[in-house]
Motif scaffolding. Sequence first.
Motif, PDB file in Angstrom:
ATOM      1  N   ARG C 140      20.951  98.530  59.656  1.00 30.41           N
ATOM      2  CA  ARG C 140      19.536  98.362  60.006  1.00 30.41           C
ATOM      3  C   ARG C 140      18.610  98.215  58.806  1.00 30.41           C
ATOM      4  O   ARG C 140      17.440  98.580  58.897  1.00 30.41           O
ATOM      5  CB  ARG C 140      19.057  99.546  60.854  1.00 30.41           C
ATOM      6  N   LEU C 141      19.132  97.720  57.695  1.00 23.92           N
ATOM      7  CA  LEU C 141      18.279  97.547  56.517  1.00 23.92           C
ATOM      8  C   LEU C 141      17.102  96.645  56.843  1.00 23.92           C
ATOM      9  O   LEU C 141      15.945  96.935  56.507  1.00 23.92           O
ATOM     10  CB  LEU C 141      19.098  96.960  55.359  1.00 23.92           C
ATOM     11  N   CYS C 142      17.413  95.525  57.544  1.00 24.26           N
ATOM     12  CA  CYS C 142      16.392  94.535  57.886  1.00 24.26           C
ATOM     13  C   CYS C 142      15.287  95.186  58.720  1.00 24.26           C
ATOM     14  O   CYS C 142      14.094  94.989  58.464  1.00 24.26           O
ATOM     15  CB  CYS C 142      17.042  93.395  58.641  1.00 24.26           C
ATOM     16  N   LEU C 143      15.694  95.971  59.706  1.00 24.53           N
ATOM     17  CA  LEU C 143      14.735  96.648  60.587  1.00 24.53           C
ATOM     18  C   LEU C 143      13.867  97.623  59.790  1.00 24.53           C
ATOM     19  O   LEU C 143      12.635  97.631  59.921  1.00 24.53           O
ATOM     20  CB  LEU C 143      15.505  97.407  61.679  1.00 24.53           C
ATOM     21  N   LYS C 144      14.515  98.437  58.953  1.00 29.21           N
ATOM     22  CA  LYS C 144      13.767  99.416  58.143  1.00 29.21           C
ATOM     23  C   LYS C 144      12.726  98.712  57.276  1.00 29.21           C
ATOM     24  O   LYS C 144      11.590  99.183  57.145  1.00 29.21           O
ATOM     25  CB  LYS C 144      14.729 100.202  57.237  1.00 29.21           C
ATOM     26  N   ILE C 145      13.131  97.607  56.663  1.00 33.90           N
ATOM     27  CA  ILE C 145      12.202  96.869  55.801  1.00 33.90           C
ATOM     28  C   ILE C 145      11.020  96.376  56.613  1.00 33.90           C
ATOM     29  O   ILE C 145       9.868  96.465  56.187  1.00 33.90           O
ATOM     30  CB  ILE C 145      12.943  95.704  55.105  1.00 33.90           C
ATOM     31  N   LYS C 146      11.301  95.854  57.844  1.00 34.05           N
ATOM     32  CA  LYS C 146      10.219  95.324  58.673  1.00 34.05           C
ATOM     33  C   LYS C 146       9.256  96.426  59.096  1.00 34.05           C
ATOM     34  O   LYS C 146       8.030  96.255  59.055  1.00 34.05           O
ATOM     35  CB  LYS C 146      10.786  94.605  59.892  1.00 34.05           C
ATOM     36  N   ILE C 147       9.802  97.583  59.498  1.00 33.04           N
ATOM     37  CA  ILE C 147       8.948  98.695  59.942  1.00 33.04           C
ATOM     38  C   ILE C 147       8.025  99.139  58.800  1.00 33.04           C
ATOM     39  O   ILE C 147       6.819  99.281  58.970  1.00 33.04           O
ATOM     40  CB  ILE C 147       9.812  99.886  60.433  1.00 33.04           C
ATOM     41  N   MET C 148       8.629  99.324  57.598  1.00 30.63           N
ATOM     42  CA  MET C 148       7.837  99.766  56.457  1.00 30.63           C
ATOM     43  C   MET C 148       6.739  98.760  56.133  1.00 30.63           C
ATOM     44  O   MET C 148       5.588  99.139  55.856  1.00 30.63           O
ATOM     45  CB  MET C 148       8.770  99.960  55.251  1.00 30.63           C
ATOM     46  N   THR C 149       7.092  97.468  56.201  1.00 33.84           N
ATOM     47  CA  THR C 149       6.109  96.415  55.926  1.00 33.84           C
ATOM     48  C   THR C 149       4.945  96.495  56.897  1.00 33.84           C
ATOM     49  O   THR C 149       3.774  96.440  56.497  1.00 33.84           O
ATOM     50  CB  THR C 149       6.783  95.032  56.037  1.00 33.84           C
ATOM     51  N   VAL C 150       5.279  96.627  58.190  1.00 37.09           N
ATOM     52  CA  VAL C 150       4.231  96.675  59.216  1.00 37.09           C
ATOM     53  C   VAL C 150       3.329  97.887  58.990  1.00 37.09           C
ATOM     54  O   VAL C 150       2.098  97.774  59.014  1.00 37.09           O
ATOM     55  CB  VAL C 150       4.858  96.701  60.632  1.00 37.09           C
ATOM     56  N   ILE C 151       3.924  99.054  58.734  1.00 35.48           N
ATOM     57  CA  ILE C 151       3.113 100.274  58.534  1.00 35.48           C
ATOM     58  C   ILE C 151       2.131 100.094  57.381  1.00 35.48           C
ATOM     59  O   ILE C 151       0.925 100.287  57.534  1.00 35.48           O
ATOM     60  CB  ILE C 151       4.032 101.496  58.255  1.00 35.48           C
ATOM     61  N   VAL C 152       2.647  99.684  56.220  1.00 32.22           N
ATOM     62  CA  VAL C 152       1.775  99.592  55.039  1.00 32.22           C
ATOM     63  C   VAL C 152       0.718  98.512  55.224  1.00 32.22           C
ATOM     64  O   VAL C 152      -0.474  98.748  54.966  1.00 32.22           O
ATOM     65  CB  VAL C 152       2.609  99.343  53.763  1.00 32.22           C
ATOM     66  N   LEU C 153       1.114  97.333  55.714  1.00 32.71           N
ATOM     67  CA  LEU C 153       0.135  96.254  55.822  1.00 32.71           C
ATOM     68  C   LEU C 153      -0.913  96.548  56.889  1.00 32.71           C
ATOM     69  O   LEU C 153      -2.093  96.207  56.722  1.00 32.71           O
ATOM     70  CB  LEU C 153       0.830  94.916  56.077  1.00 32.71           C
ATOM     71  N   THR C 154      -0.520  97.198  58.000  1.00 40.50           N
ATOM     72  CA  THR C 154      -1.502  97.578  59.022  1.00 40.50           C
ATOM     73  C   THR C 154      -2.507  98.565  58.443  1.00 40.50           C
ATOM     74  O   THR C 154      -3.718  98.422  58.615  1.00 40.50           O
ATOM     75  CB  THR C 154      -0.796  98.220  60.228  1.00 40.50           C
ATOM     76  N   GLY C 155      -1.972  99.560  57.740  1.00 41.16           N
ATOM     77  CA  GLY C 155      -2.854 100.538  57.093  1.00 41.16           C
ATOM     78  C   GLY C 155      -3.852  99.852  56.181  1.00 41.16           C
ATOM     79  O   GLY C 155      -5.043 100.179  56.170  1.00 41.16           O
TER      80      GLY C 155
END
Lengths: 422, 422, 422, 422
Positions: C140-155
């Motif tokens: 799930r590396l791809c998923l983890k990267i996407k989640i982290m990206t969404v969190i930081v960019l939304t913030g």
Amino acid sequence: MTGFFKESEPVMMNTVTLNEENVNSFHHAISSVVVTAQCFGLLPVLGITGPNATSVRFRWCSFRTVFSIFILLGTGLNMCFSIVLMRSGVSFKESDGMAFFGTVTITYMLFLQLARQWPTLISEWENLEISQKHYGYPRRLCLKIKIMTVIVLTGALVEHALSKASGIMTAVACTDNITDVFRYYFTRTGTYDQMFAVMEYSFTTAILTLITNFIATFTWNFTDLFIILMSLALTERFRLFNQNLDSVRGKLLTESFWSQIREEYNSLSHLTRTLDSCISKIVLVSFASNLYFICRQLLSSLSPLHGLVNTVYFCWSFGFVLFRAVTLSVYASRIYDESLLPKRVLYDVPPESYKVEVSRFLNQIVTDTVALSGMNFFYITRTLLLTLAGTIVTYEIVLVQLNSISLVGSNTSTNVTEKCYD
Amino acid sequence: MTGFFKESEPVMMNTVTLNEENVNSFHHAISSVVVTAQCFGLLPVLGITGPNATSVRFRWCSFRTVFSIFILLGTGLNMCFSIVLMRSGVSFKESDGMAFFGTVTITYMLFLQLARQWPTLISEWENLEISQKHYGYPRRLCLKIKIMTVIVLTGALVEHALSKASGIMTAVACTDNITDVFRYYFTRTGTYDQMFAVMEYSFTTAILTLITNFIATFTWNFTDLFIILMSLALTERFRLFNQNLDSVRGKLLTESFWSQIREEYNSLSHLTRTLDSCISKIVLVSFASNLYFICRQLLSSLSPLHGLVNTVYFCWSFGFVLFRAVTLSVYASRIYDESLLPKRVLYDVPPESYKVEVSRFLNQIVTDTVALSGMNFFYITRTLLLTLAGTIVTYEIVLVQLNSISLVGSNTSTNVTEKCYD
Amino acid sequence: MTGFFKESEPVMMNTVTLNEENVNSFHHAISSVVVTAQCFGLLPVLGITGPNATSVRFRWCSFRTVFSIFILLGTGLNMCFSIVLMRSGVSFKESDGMAFFGTVTITYMLFLQLARQWPTLISEWENLEISQKHYGYPRRLCLKIKIMTVIVLTGALVEHALSKASGIMTAVACTDNITDVFRYYFTRTGTYDQMFAVMEYSFTTAILTLITNFIATFTWNFTDLFIILMSLALTERFRLFNQNLDSVRGKLLTESFWSQIREEYNSLSHLTRTLDSCISKIVLVSFASNLYFICRQLLSSLSPLHGLVNTVYFCWSFGFVLFRAVTLSVYASRIYDESLLPKRVLYDVPPESYKVEVSRFLNQIVTDTVALSGMNFFYITRTLLLTLAGTIVTYEIVLVQLNSISLVGSNTSTNVTEKCYD
Amino acid sequence: MTGFFKESEPVMMNTVTLNEENVNSFHHAISSVVVTAQCFGLLPVLGITGPNATSVRFRWCSFRTVFSIFILLGTGLNMCFSIVLMRSGVSFKESDGMAFFGTVTITYMLFLQLARQWPTLISEWENLEISQKHYGYPRRLCLKIKIMTVIVLTGALVEHALSKASGIMTAVACTDNITDVFRYYFTRTGTYDQMFAVMEYSFTTAILTLITNFIATFTWNFTDLFIILMSLALTERFRLFNQNLDSVRGKLLTESFWSQIREEYNSLSHLTRTLDSCISKIVLVSFASNLYFICRQLLSSLSPLHGLVNTVYFCWSFGFVLFRAVTLSVYASRIYDESLLPKRVLYDVPPESYKVEVSRFLNQIVTDTVALSGMNFFYITRTLLLTLAGTIVTYEIVLVQLNSISLVGSNTSTNVTEKCYD
């Protein structure tokens, strides 16, 4: 290893070599200093001038021990008086009295404790000297110890005299006739406040106070001197070892030779640990007290000085406490520096001689910290000096801050202390 | 190891190879810089332009040494004048004079001491160059040294010129006719106060003061430059070694090869230690002085600047002292960085080649600290830069605090210094 | 070891396995993030969506590179405008503009430099993935990267929106009609001052300013996100390795097994070093900028807040910058933590299996520092977080001090900034 | 190694030896403390008084767990009330409430989490005790644990009682008749503000508040006590090991003996790591909370104290929090100290016995850090105490600064808090 020697031979060997060179043995070199200390009730051990370390012993019911405890009680009483004085309202400036007598009282306790461990320490040291007899004794150790003692104690005496002179000058400026000068000096100038806050002023109490103060000042200075001398003596042993090792640099040597060298180093490291376990509390007290008094003096330097004697006293006092602290740090850190030097020789060992014992020796040097410590909270190394300088600056900020706040809060009372007390 | 070479062959080999490539040997590359320094009385050694290191020697009764001592006495005198000036009442701002001339005087002493060790150092360096001749000489070392020298000295010259211009602008603003400008400039603008506080103003003394100031400024800048150049030259030797080592990464090699490599590394580490023992005091003085002047400039930056020339002078002066300090730290820390690089190659040694000597080499790299130091109080590594930055900020707090306190205490006198002196 | 694989097979293997699991290969997992970054002109490499790492390449004359340089020039221009603004007199508060655009401009330069190294980095990573294919790809590396990206960019988006809202609220409170609100918002509220200090206000320039600001904000946030994602991906590789190693804990294994394991660890440590050499400058800029903005926000928190939107904006902005800095430190320090874990397994190796390669592996883990660094000035480990917290507090003291001094000096101008500009 | 034992025998062996000596086994020694904690809802595990560790288990749907969650919710509610109170305007002084209840709430969460890991921890501990049965059990462990528990809890009780007395004295001074005293005490003296800011005052709510406060105070103190006891018990195991090792100092021993010793040390180091992974979060919370409250108390000490009860309360409270923090640090750092001691014995191993396993043992001691940590951010060693002291001073500066600023800003409101609320 040296088990056989320990039991029977050392005494005889020692008496034999007494006339030759062991004036530089640790036991003999340190004896005059210990005798001086005993005049002020410190380190109350018996047989300090005996022919060798086996004559040294500690007894609770000897005159020296009783004398030591007597002075301990005296300084303890002074500390209590200082605390009483602090409670009755006057702030900060009087905390010096408590810090000073507190340090001295704790020092007396620690030297009493050290006296009990002294016979063990000095006999371990002598055993090491005998087992490493082929290195001889450190050259001029006795002389070096005496010079250092004279320098530090003279400096302390000058500081004490200046302190008295400065106090009397203040008293003279505030009184009219000569008899009042001394009364004013003893009861108002801050040095002996703690006594006369509790007792009435009389000639007897004045003399008693003078003596107590003199003894306390000696002890305060002797603590640092003592650590310097112990470090000096131990460093000289490491130097003998290192000089000998340096002479075989790059040579082809057998593994048994390296094994013996490693065991000798191990003995030195053992001795350092024993010494550290004996004096590490004294080291901690000494560093804490130096830190406090340097910060205090720096803070005083912010307020203007009145009169020449006062200025000279302040400069000498500050310079001397700095000199003592730096000398102490530098001398004590040399043990650590010397303990690392064999590393360099081991890197130069030719490949043919590089066996398990050499690798083990190197490993021991690198992984063990052979140095004096302040109750294991810190090791005295060169970098400690830098850290201390940084800490002093940081603490200074706090003190300046606190001082300016308390100045604002007690503005009127400060004005009063600047003038004479009527 | 290289005992035979040392005695007889090097001289011949050196003369042979002189025409080829050893323009990049340390002795030749550094010679022009040393000659420049000698014009200002620093590093008074003879035979600096000789064909090889054996021609270099130090003599107490040579013209250069006498010249050096003469300037040393001159700067010492200036320092004394500065102290006299400080005593006569003016605070803080004038302590710069003492710090500046104090640093320069100590620097002259240390360079005199270094001159005595220089022949030993340079011949150890040459022996290493000869014994590691298969690596050749560092490429363009001579050019790099010259470029760095030009950059630093030009920067220093610009700063010196701006300092003069700034002083004269102030003088012009405060005087009416042209003859008074110079008199005012020399006696009132702060740069030469220490001289004219003691001597009368005359054309001769003014010129003498100008020259003294120029020499002191050169020395102050040269100290940093010198450490940079020594670090640069040593780093280049480590780089040659590392490039060679990198070319055998991952290959199968005999133990005797690794033994030889290790001994070469050991020679480099020996040379670093020798260099460090020669210049570590200079390093300490240089770091302390940089720390002081950066803090001082930062503190000045809190008070407003008057006029364009003054602003340009301040910016250049502050920027240049920062540039010098950072360049010094970065260049000196490269020695440490390069000394750790062989580790990486050793991790890649294939299991078949991993014998005692490889393990020993790795152990030596890890357990030994090969770097320049400030009298062993600190090693110059990359992390030191961060620590220094933190220390500067902490010290800044104290200075701001002290300054604001002294401002409140001497409010009127500050107003006077802001205006012209009549 | 993997020389044969590197040359010919990887391409084929990669295309074969594409359909199966390598959605979690680093090249594929990071591609969507890189594409997002490229929309804002960061990391202008070609072939980022190609089947494998060999398709990735950098060209100076591609559209993406030109676009990147174009934005770099734009942010550089903004930085220059900010410096101009600072010179014209207004102090401290406006240095934020320079710090912000300075950071962004340097970031664009560093990402351009990184783009040139990216093909090498990504192909070394892919080679490691192929040579350690028996461990599979991180789950799930791809998923983890996407989640982290969404969190930081939304913030970041929320913060940007709140910043706009806060500015418009201030503008509304100070103007009468609707058209003036925007004019006031752009020219007076501080966010875009640097533009309109140089240019005239018009609809076109306003829109341009908005876009520039949006891009700069994205880049500022993306820097931290990027380091977090790189750390995350590398940590996952170490975890795969450690999980595999943990499964053989305490078992009897041959020396050749340990030799292979050590070489795999060595490859990971190589990859870390390559990654570090690519992004260590970005790490340094990111830490310095976070340190600056956290101190700045803490300082702002000392002055009172006006209005709800302003309060919410301040809280979110401060909370978010703290969250980003802490997340970054924690993720990056995990690389170091994971690199030490094999040590534990090696202590449990039974005596029969403990051979040279095991000892060598242990030695490598202990003596090598496998971690991301800020240009080697500091390594990102857990203790760094504590040190940073301490540094922030220390710096805060200085800023509070400086601020209170400058407040006293410019008392009237402060009152003006609190009110509306007419 | 001990695989066979783990599965079948331990239970039987344990029951057999129950009557003899295992009153000092960890499971039995700690049981009474755990039972005390469970009365306050901490560590809700079942079977704590069972004959051995296998009887210990955690269930979500047991009465103890439900009770624990119930109290957790209660303290959580108090924390929320405190936050509400802070929002409604009153600054700084009320942040104590939030810090106190926040700490307690997090502590309850962490102890709930610990309860789930407790069975694993205690059975690993028991397995170690059985596999190292030849060392016996620590002497008087049970007694030492009880004495420490009594000292800390008595101190806490005295502090709690003084806190109540101090509050009631204030209330008495501000009210006329007896019924108003309690109402005033509960609603105005600051301790229970967060409750009555939300709820109406009544007899029931007053009692509820008293109980909540009592439980929270117990938990706050128990956290430190718990870490002290765990450290004490683990240190005793290391001591047993070291005493045994010390008895073979310098003797000729086989490699298999050293291999066994090393594996025993490894088990101890494993246990330390397991314990650390269980309680490191609690350690972090405990250190952070101690740091906060020491700084807070130091800050309070700058403002003058009113009345005897208040003075005694303040002195005891400050002294007790210092005592707790220092005791905690000293006890926890002993684990690290003891884990290094075997090094000394290994240096004394005679050359004939120095084989691979000895070298490996030494290597493990030197390269592994066996100590409790605060989530790996810091290890609890002796030097930490010094660092903490330094940090407290640094933080103090900030707080003094902030306080003096907020005092200037809110001068009138401060005067109001000093007087009675009408």
